[in-house]
Design an enzyme around this catalytic site. Structure first.
Site, PDB file in Angstrom:
ATOM      1  N   GLY A 197       0.855  -1.446  -0.212  1.00 40.54           N
ATOM      2  CA  GLY A 197       0.150   0.054   0.015  1.00 40.54           C
ATOM      3  C   GLY A 197       0.558   1.539   0.519  1.00 40.54           C
ATOM      4  O   GLY A 197       0.384   2.471   0.624  1.00 40.54           O
ATOM      5  N   LYS A 198       2.378   1.571  -0.934  1.00 42.35           N
ATOM      6  CA  LYS A 198       3.007   2.465  -0.321  1.00 42.35           C
ATOM      7  C   LYS A 198       2.109   3.549  -1.672  1.00 42.35           C
ATOM      8  O   LYS A 198       1.846   4.917  -1.097  1.00 42.35           O
ATOM      9  CB  LYS A 198       4.293   2.099  -1.460  1.00 42.35           C
ATOM     10  CG  LYS A 198       5.487   1.070  -0.839  1.00 42.35           C
ATOM     11  CD  LYS A 198       6.318   1.384  -1.686  1.00 42.35           C
ATOM     12  CE  LYS A 198       5.945   0.589  -2.825  1.00 42.35           C
ATOM     13  NZ  LYS A 198       5.852  -0.750  -3.374  1.00 42.35           N
ATOM     14  N   GLY A 199       1.385   3.175  -2.535  1.00 43.79           N
ATOM     15  CA  GLY A 199       0.359   4.449  -3.110  1.00 43.79           C
ATOM     16  C   GLY A 199      -0.472   4.912  -2.203  1.00 43.79           C
ATOM     17  O   GLY A 199      -0.740   6.013  -2.443  1.00 43.79           O
ATOM     18  N   ILE A 200      -1.255   3.755  -1.764  1.00 41.77           N
ATOM     19  CA  ILE A 200      -2.275   4.763  -0.818  1.00 41.77           C
ATOM     20  C   ILE A 200      -1.733   5.612   0.310  1.00 41.77           C
ATOM     21  O   ILE A 200      -2.140   6.746   0.895  1.00 41.77           O
ATOM     22  CB  ILE A 200      -3.325   3.547  -0.228  1.00 41.77           C
ATOM     23  CG1 ILE A 200      -3.922   3.007  -1.259  1.00 41.77           C
ATOM     24  CG2 ILE A 200      -4.331   3.642   0.736  1.00 41.77           C
ATOM     25  CD1 ILE A 200      -4.747   4.143  -2.224  1.00 41.77           C
ATOM     26  N   LYS A 203      11.366  -8.043  13.184  1.00 40.61           N
ATOM     27  CA  LYS A 203      12.461  -8.545  12.729  1.00 40.61           C
ATOM     28  C   LYS A 203      12.777  -7.989  10.535  1.00 40.61           C
ATOM     29  O   LYS A 203      13.443  -7.125  10.271  1.00 40.61           O
ATOM     30  CB  LYS A 203      12.973  -9.603  12.724  1.00 40.61           C
ATOM     31  CG  LYS A 203      14.492 -10.187  13.810  1.00 40.61           C
ATOM     32  CD  LYS A 203      15.732  -9.357  13.734  1.00 40.61           C
ATOM     33  CE  LYS A 203      16.287 -10.058  14.847  1.00 40.61           C
ATOM     34  NZ  LYS A 203      15.761  -9.101  16.008  1.00 40.61           N
ATOM     35  N   CYS A 216     -16.996   3.428 -23.594  1.00 43.74           N
ATOM     36  CA  CYS A 216     -16.010   2.861 -24.368  1.00 43.74           C
ATOM     37  C   CYS A 216     -16.863   1.346 -25.399  1.00 43.74           C
ATOM     38  O   CYS A 216     -17.928   1.464 -26.319  1.00 43.74           O
ATOM     39  CB  CYS A 216     -14.566   2.502 -23.944  1.00 43.74           C
ATOM     40  SG  CYS A 216     -13.582   2.171 -25.590  1.00 43.74           S
ATOM     41  N   GLY A 227     -18.541  -0.796 -23.802  1.00 45.62           N
ATOM     42  CA  GLY A 227     -19.783  -0.670 -24.075  1.00 45.62           C
ATOM     43  C   GLY A 227     -21.263   0.124 -24.899  1.00 45.62           C
ATOM     44  O   GLY A 227     -21.732   0.148 -25.128  1.00 45.62           O
ATOM     45  N   MET A 228     -20.259   1.891 -24.907  1.00 48.17           N
ATOM     46  CA  MET A 228     -21.379   2.389 -25.923  1.00 48.17           C
ATOM     47  C   MET A 228     -21.373   1.835 -27.647  1.00 48.17           C
ATOM     48  O   MET A 228     -22.552   1.905 -28.374  1.00 48.17           O
ATOM     49  CB  MET A 228     -21.033   3.206 -26.042  1.00 48.17           C
ATOM     50  CG  MET A 228     -21.643   4.465 -26.884  1.00 48.17           C
ATOM     51  SD  MET A 228     -21.071   6.155 -27.870  1.00 48.17           S
ATOM     52  CE  MET A 228     -20.131   5.311 -29.529  1.00 48.17           C
ATOM     53  N   HIS A 253     -13.350   7.326 -21.528  1.00 49.84           N
ATOM     54  CA  HIS A 253     -13.741   7.045 -20.286  1.00 49.84           C
ATOM     55  C   HIS A 253     -13.935   8.120 -18.978  1.00 49.84           C
ATOM     56  O   HIS A 253     -12.910   8.312 -18.289  1.00 49.84           O
ATOM     57  CB  HIS A 253     -12.206   6.418 -19.892  1.00 49.84           C
ATOM     58  CG  HIS A 253     -12.447   4.974 -20.869  1.00 49.84           C
ATOM     59  ND1 HIS A 253     -12.439   3.509 -20.431  1.00 49.84           N
ATOM     60  CD2 HIS A 253     -11.598   5.281 -22.000  1.00 49.84           C
ATOM     61  CE1 HIS A 253     -12.193   3.254 -21.130  1.00 49.84           C
ATOM     62  NE2 HIS A 253     -11.713   3.818 -22.320  1.00 49.84           N
ATOM     63  N   GLU A 281     -14.622   7.092 -15.735  1.00 45.71           N
ATOM     64  CA  GLU A 281     -13.971   6.986 -14.794  1.00 45.71           C
ATOM     65  C   GLU A 281     -12.655   7.756 -14.392  1.00 45.71           C
ATOM     66  O   GLU A 281     -12.493   7.413 -13.054  1.00 45.71           O
ATOM     67  CB  GLU A 281     -13.650   5.638 -14.295  1.00 45.71           C
ATOM     68  CG  GLU A 281     -13.011   4.532 -16.058  1.00 45.71           C
ATOM     69  CD  GLU A 281     -13.693   4.337 -16.788  1.00 45.71           C
ATOM     70  OE1 GLU A 281     -12.954   3.552 -17.939  1.00 45.71           O
ATOM     71  OE2 GLU A 281     -14.250   4.905 -17.206  1.00 45.71           O
TER      72      GLU A 281
END
Length: 538
Positions: free
Chosen positions: A16-19, A188, A378, A380-381, A513, A515
């Site tokens: 989780g470095k990004g978060i 450790k 995308c 989906g359309m 997109h 999102e």
């Protein structure tokens, strides 16, 4: 002068470095500082654009058309900003630049070495990303000791020598495992990871300890002593129900004090709105279920931005969005009703290739005929257009040339063909090394007045969204589609950007997109409206 926070990882990946990096950036931004972020990926690929989603997860697309690591999506979602190609680079890009400069005589005939030439290139990229910001949070992918990460570690060490001590901070994310047989938390692995970091020449100023069990005070004190870190700089990072809880957890853990002490600044974040949204995620008033139809369900990280965008909209509506994962290949076998069931809405996501397409078409037909709220993104359309042409216009062989290069009715065709016929040379397309032309990055579109698209986005004439695709809806069929009841509700320089169905409560397909531009504090308009419609049905 910009202050730098370098986030490294130890023991193992996926800690989780990004978060962690995004959460620290959020705390600083909510305190009024101008913050940006940078992800460094040590792999040799130039970018993740040609990687399989099953290999790397989602490819996140920036506004300027860069295909980047999915962590950049988390950065944008957390700090509510727009990043660029400058905010992500790889070993492949670094070596590509150095070799190009050498071939052009830029090094004046010198022998090219990792130190100083590669390290200088890395430093230049870090400094460039920092221009104009008070803080730059830099996340280095991989773990300490990885051979491919050593030039980046050396760059971090060198930057520390070039700047005042109070302008750089090293944060190390590491694991404190719990050994059930012994009934103990073990330090450790962290001690050895820090030793390796110090051997390279980097001393961490803070430890972020990933753990499944709460860390007692005496264990924190042990870590501080053995790793030569201030007692208040050992931060516990337990598992969270939502990634958006993490900044709040860090504040409770006291992360503000070591940050304030190190940089000699006052940090006072206003997290009131953030806290409300997180509470809405964790304890929502309502709930609904969306049938998410895709084909990369083995690795749901392939749809990371989209699943997070649904969470953002749900948070603003105080509604839990349950995702019913629907494998499009299973729909082909069992039918749409058996797989989708009584879901409140249907979402067909983007993708490449023919696998699972017939199942997606069945899902679209099911949503259209049963008046279920539908959003197609995308592919989906594009499939919504094909399904309508086949089943309403009765063009039985309607298809995309992606799936049938010789189809007599190419409802969907290549971008290159559109450019050849229309002469729209201003379209920004990217030619990949594999020969494919991609429409990448942010483009404007015009919503048609009175449509569901226009209602979602508002009354402005032009909006911008991001794209990542090779194929377009064929404008040759526009009149026939409209006569049969399909509305072309969004266009961009003659390209079809969005479609709707006239006699359906809410059926929208978009070529872009959405999102990619959804953030926790500012959800994307069309996804928000989709979730709102699903909530009405629920």
């Amino acid at each position: 002068m910009t202050k730098f926070i370098f986030v490294t990882g130890g023991v193992l990946s996926s800690l989780g470095k990004g978060i962690t990096a995004a959460s620290i950036a959020t705390i600083l931004k909510q305190s009024g500082f101008k913050v940006s972020m940078l992800k460094i990926d040590p792999y040799l690929n130039v970018d993740p654009g040609t990687m399989s989603p099953l290999e790397h997860g989602e490819v996140f697309v920036t506004a300027d058309g860069a295909e980047t690591d999915l962590d950049l999506g988390n950065y944008e979602r957390f700090i509510d900003t727009t990043l660029t190609a400058q905010n992500n680079f790889t070993t492949g890009q670094v070596y590509q630049s150095v070799i190009k400069r050498e071939r052009e005589g830029g090094y004046l005939g010198k022998t090219i070495q990792v130190i100083p030439h590669v390290v200088d290139e890395i430093k230049d990229r870090i400094y460039a990303a920092a221009e104009g910001y008070e803080f730059l949070i830099v996340e280095l992918g991989g773990t300490v000791g990885d051979i491919e990460g050593l030039p980046f570690m050396e760059s971090i060490r060198a930057i520390r020598h070039e700047l005042p001590k109070t302008n750089t901070m090293n944060i190390h994310v590491t694991l404190i495992p719990y050994i059930a047989a012994a009934g103990e938390l073990k330090t450790k692995p962290t001690q050895h990871s820090v030793q390796e970091l110090r051997r390279i020449g980097i001393t961490p100023h803070m430890l972020v300890c990933r753990t499944e069990r709460s860390l007692p005070k005496n264990l924190k004190a042990k870590l501080a002593m053995s790793c030569d870190i201030d007692n208040n700089a050992v931060i516990e990072a337990g598992d969270a129900q939502s990634i958006y809880q993490v900044p709040l957890h860090f504040i409770k853990e006291g992360i503000i004090n070591p940050l304030s002490d190190h940089f000699n600044i006052k940090i006072k974040p206003n997290m009131e709105k953030w806290d409300t949204l997180v509470k809405n995620i964790l304890v929502p008033k309502d709930e609904l279920t969306i049938a998410f139809v895709g084909k990369y369900l083995e690795l749901k990280e392939s749809y990371k931005s989209l699943t997070e965008a649904l969470i953002h909209s749900g948070a603003h509506l105080n509604t839990k969005v349950n995702i019913h994962w629907c494998d499009s290949e299973k729909i082909e076998v069992h039918g749409a009703y058996d797989i989708i069931g009584n879901s409140d809405a249907v979402l067909v996501a983007g993708g490449f290739g023919e696998r699972g397409v017939e199942g997606k078409l069945q899902a679209i037909q099911y949503a259209r005929e049963n008046k279920i709220p539908y959003l197609g993104i995308c592919l989906g359309m594009q499939l919504a257009v094909i399904e309508y042409a086949r089943n309403v216009l009765e063009i039985e062989d309607a298809n995309s040339i992606e799936f049938d290069a010789n189809t007599a009715n190419p409802l969907i065709y290549l971008i290159d063909e559109f450019m050849d016929q229309s002469g729209q040379k201003q379209l920004r397309t990217h030619k990949s090394p594999m020969g494919g032309t991609m429409r990448l990055g942010e483009y404007p579109f015009e919503p048609l007045k009175g449509t569901k698209l226009q209602k979602a986005y508002g009354n402005e004439e032009i909006y911008h969204e991001r794209h990542r695709h090779r194929y377009e809806a064929n404008p040759k069929y526009k009149d026939a589609l409209e006569e049969a009841g399909m509305i072309i509700s969004g266009q961009s320089n003659g390209l079809i950007e969005a479609v709707e169905i006239k006699d359906h409560p809410w059926f929208v397909g978009v070529q872009f997109h959405p999102e990619f531009t959804s953030h926790l504090e500012t959800p994307n308009p069309i996804i928000f409206e989709f979730v709102k419609q699903a909530n009405k049905k629920a």
